[in-house]
Design a protein around this motif. Structure first.
Motif, PDB file in Angstrom:
ATOM      1  N   VAL A  17      -9.499   5.988   4.926  1.00  0.00           N
ATOM      2  CA  VAL A  17      -9.025   4.874   4.043  1.00  0.00           C
ATOM      3  C   VAL A  17      -9.954   4.667   3.001  1.00  0.00           C
ATOM      4  N   ALA A  18     -11.250   4.546   2.995  1.00  0.00           N
ATOM      5  CA  ALA A  18     -11.867   4.178   1.836  1.00  0.00           C
ATOM      6  C   ALA A  18     -11.903   5.048   0.795  1.00  0.00           C
ATOM      7  N   SER A  19     -11.616   6.487   1.115  1.00  0.00           N
ATOM      8  CA  SER A  19     -11.631   7.415   0.016  1.00  0.00           C
ATOM      9  C   SER A  19     -10.285   7.226  -0.889  1.00  0.00           C
ATOM     10  N   HIS A  20      -9.045   6.807   0.039  1.00  0.00           N
ATOM     11  CA  HIS A  20      -7.912   6.482  -0.817  1.00  0.00           C
ATOM     12  C   HIS A  20      -7.762   5.121  -1.403  1.00  0.00           C
ATOM     13  N   ALA A  21      -8.372   4.318  -0.805  1.00  0.00           N
ATOM     14  CA  ALA A  21      -8.384   2.788  -1.373  1.00  0.00           C
ATOM     15  C   ALA A  21      -8.198   2.761  -2.882  1.00  0.00           C
ATOM     16  N   ALA A  22      -9.145   3.478  -3.529  1.00  0.00           N
ATOM     17  CA  ALA A  22      -8.973   3.315  -4.976  1.00  0.00           C
ATOM     18  C   ALA A  22      -7.732   3.955  -5.587  1.00  0.00           C
ATOM     19  N   PRO A 385       1.977  -0.126  25.197  1.00  0.00           N
ATOM     20  CA  PRO A 385       1.102  -1.085  25.371  1.00  0.00           C
ATOM     21  C   PRO A 385      -0.356  -0.702  24.576  1.00  0.00           C
ATOM     22  N   GLY A 386      -0.733  -1.935  24.028  1.00  0.00           N
ATOM     23  CA  GLY A 386      -1.865  -1.827  22.994  1.00  0.00           C
ATOM     24  C   GLY A 386      -1.531  -1.832  21.565  1.00  0.00           C
ATOM     25  N   ALA A 387      -0.178  -1.350  21.294  1.00  0.00           N
ATOM     26  CA  ALA A 387       0.207  -1.244  20.061  1.00  0.00           C
ATOM     27  C   ALA A 387       0.003  -2.418  19.146  1.00  0.00           C
ATOM     28  N   LYS A 388      -0.584  -2.339  17.775  1.00  0.00           N
ATOM     29  CA  LYS A 388      -0.672  -3.805  17.172  1.00  0.00           C
ATOM     30  C   LYS A 388      -0.340  -3.370  15.836  1.00  0.00           C
ATOM     31  N   ILE A 389       0.080  -4.595  15.059  1.00  0.00           N
ATOM     32  CA  ILE A 389       0.055  -4.290  13.681  1.00  0.00           C
ATOM     33  C   ILE A 389      -0.830  -5.186  12.922  1.00  0.00           C
ATOM     34  N   GLU A 390      -1.944  -4.660  12.321  1.00  0.00           N
ATOM     35  CA  GLU A 390      -3.143  -5.331  11.525  1.00  0.00           C
ATOM     36  C   GLU A 390      -2.596  -5.709  10.187  1.00  0.00           C
ATOM     37  N   VAL A 391      -2.735  -6.920   9.795  1.00  0.00           N
ATOM     38  CA  VAL A 391      -2.306  -7.570   8.332  1.00  0.00           C
ATOM     39  C   VAL A 391      -3.522  -7.597   7.502  1.00  0.00           C
ATOM     40  N   HIS A 392      -3.517  -6.534   6.571  1.00  0.00           N
ATOM     41  CA  HIS A 392      -4.816  -6.822   5.707  1.00  0.00           C
ATOM     42  C   HIS A 392      -4.386  -7.235   4.311  1.00  0.00           C
ATOM     43  N   LEU A 393      -5.318  -7.567   3.610  1.00  0.00           N
ATOM     44  CA  LEU A 393      -4.987  -8.114   2.091  1.00  0.00           C
ATOM     45  C   LEU A 393      -5.699  -7.222   1.234  1.00  0.00           C
ATOM     46  N   ASP A 394      -5.008  -6.452   0.180  1.00  0.00           N
ATOM     47  CA  ASP A 394      -5.390  -5.842  -0.921  1.00  0.00           C
ATOM     48  C   ASP A 394      -5.974  -4.392  -0.766  1.00  0.00           C
ATOM     49  N   ASN A 397      -8.105  -1.115   4.150  1.00  0.00           N
ATOM     50  CA  ASN A 397      -9.441  -1.914   4.975  1.00  0.00           C
ATOM     51  C   ASN A 397     -10.126  -3.107   4.490  1.00  0.00           C
ATOM     52  N   GLY A 398      -9.006  -3.816   3.834  1.00  0.00           N
ATOM     53  CA  GLY A 398      -9.359  -5.196   3.187  1.00  0.00           C
ATOM     54  C   GLY A 398      -9.414  -6.461   4.222  1.00  0.00           C
TER      55      GLY A 398
END
Length: 449
Positions: A17-22, A385-394, A397-398
């Motif tokens: 993700v760092a490579s495509h965040a920009a 089991p173990g599935a999650k939704i992470e909520v990030h800003l901006d 990997n924010g």
């Protein structure tokens, strides 16, 4: 359609993700990454812009169109697009692979869909999403191939465009290697008088070439006709003081391959005070001349009212027309950009996010948190089991502001997670984590103040 066959734009693991965040800061086009979406046709009704497109099937090879159904997307901000179930399938007309360009018109509470398949059927519904039926009955068309003969070939009656003028009179143009027009009656399913035939070889009217894909629009007291020219297709335009011409050639709107595609079918409309130009390209991996996508850019008219030259732009619409409200329920399939997910349909909640693998994510642009949220809820099902939704800003990997446990059974379940309070306007990323493929299905979400 298996989404994984179409696009996994940068890979499936979060270490990338760092490579495509920009890139994600700027990329907005094409506006749909889960389907191939040719022939954009926007229509504005009330506070919503409805975008209807065709659907190039994943099985299409570079030599053959496979177009079986029509799709619909909606937006209230021009940066986030909500996917809807397919609105119509042309198989009922006996030409299942020929769902060519179409346009919707809204009048007196009814939705009229002018499609094309070696002739022009008109369909009607009480809803913008269907179901649509043929008011003429059976396989009867509004325009039949035997009604026209200018081009000398059998597929000239395609690509309808409809404009309802300020005085209520509706007009329809269409034609491949030919250009025709009629005045539609008030019932929108019949026309008045004879079919008007334009001389497309008139260079004063249509410039060096007219090919197909007309689009009729009006601004002030001027009428505009955009159309494809030559092949590979550029987009040219003409203008007039009358909805039925005579037309005066205006110039080129977009050159061939400017948009990165062999063909181009365009549309334009005004929405919330801004004009937008929709065009066709080949903007997804595995795209080709028979697997096309839709992009959109804002534009301004020249001082003399003429149309400007349009440049293809991956950035698309840079500023939202209206920030998104996270405190009312939003659909999971309301998306500015996504990576890896698919779109599923059923008869309960109709449309939902599926084919979710670890590292896939959804981006929602310009979300207005106001003074901040207390918690986050999402409707999910079939969560491993173990599935999650992470909520990030901006950024994917924010800052992580919430982690929702998405494990769930086969019924839709409302799950809740505490949220780190953040205020203001942010881009929102739902990043899916867990072990194994097909982690969960995701229907809708909402923050609570």
């Amino acid at each position: 359609m298996n989404k994984k066959h179409i696009l996994h734009f940068f890979g499936v693991v979060l270490c990338a993700v760092a490579s495509h965040a920009a890139f994600q800061v700027y990329a907005q086009n094409p506006i749909c990454q889960t389907h191939f979406t040719p022939d954009p046709a926007p229509v504005v009704v009330g506070d919503t812009l409805y975008l209807y497109t065709g659907c190039d099937d994943i099985t299409a090879d570079p030599d053959n169109f496979v177009m079986r159904e029509y799709l619909c997307f909606t937006t209230t901000d021009m940066v986030n697009w909500t996917h809807h179930a397919p609105v119509f399938n042309n198989e009922g007309f006996g030409t299942k692979d020929c769902a060519y360009a179409a346009q919707m018109a809204y009048r007196n509470g009814k939705w009229y869909y002018y499609t094309s398949t070696f002739g022009i059927p008109v369909l009607v519904s009480d809803s913008p999403y269907g179901p649509f039926t043929n008011p003429l009955g059976g396989k009867n068309f509004l325009i039949k191939s035997e009604d026209t003969s200018y081009s000398g070939h059998g597929w000239e009656d395609i690509d309808p465009t409809v404009l309802i003028d300020d005085d209520g009179q509706a007009y329809m143009y269409w034609g491949n290697n030919a250009l025709y027009a009629v005045k539609l009656n008030d019932d929108m399913i019949s026309y008045d008088g004879d079919i008007k035939v334009f001389e497309i070889k008139d260079k004063d009217a249509f410039g060096p070439d007219y090919e197909e894909a007309p689009w009729l629009a009006k601004r002030g007291d001027k009428y505009y006709l955009a159309y494809a020219s030559f092949c590979p297709e550029a987009t040219d335009w003409a203008w007039s003081d009358s909805p039925l011409g005579p037309w005066k050639y205006g110039g080129q709107l977009m050159r061939a391959f400017e948009h990165g595609g062999m063909g181009n079918h365009t549309g334009m409309c005004e929405y919330k005070g801004q004009w937008y130009f929709f065009y066709m390209d080949e903007g997804l991996p595995n795209a080709h001349s028979k697997r096309r996508t839709t992009s959109v850019i804002p534009f301004e008219f020249n001082e003399d009212g003429s149309l400007p030259y349009m440049h293809h732009d991956k950035r698309g619409v840079l500023k939202s027309a209206d920030p998104l409200n996270p405190y009312i329920r939003q659909q999971g399939e309301t998306i500015a950009w996504e990576e890896g997910i698919g779109i599923g349909y059923d008869n309960i909640y109709s449309v939902y996010v599926n084919e979710v693998d670890p590292g896939d994510y959804i981006k929602v642009r310009e979300v207005n948190f106001g003074n901040g949220a207390k918690n986050f809820t999402a409707r999910v099902r079939n969560g491993k089991p173990g599935a999650k939704i992470e909520v990030h800003l901006d950024a994917p990997n924010g800052e992580l502001i919430a982690t929702l446990d998405a494990s769930s059974g086969p019924e839709w379940t409302e799950k809740k997670a505490k949220t780190i309070k953040r205020d203001g306007i942010h881009d929102l990323y739902f990043v899916f984590t867990g072990a194994g493929d097909d982690l969960l299905q995701f229907d809708s979400w909402k923050f609570n103040q």
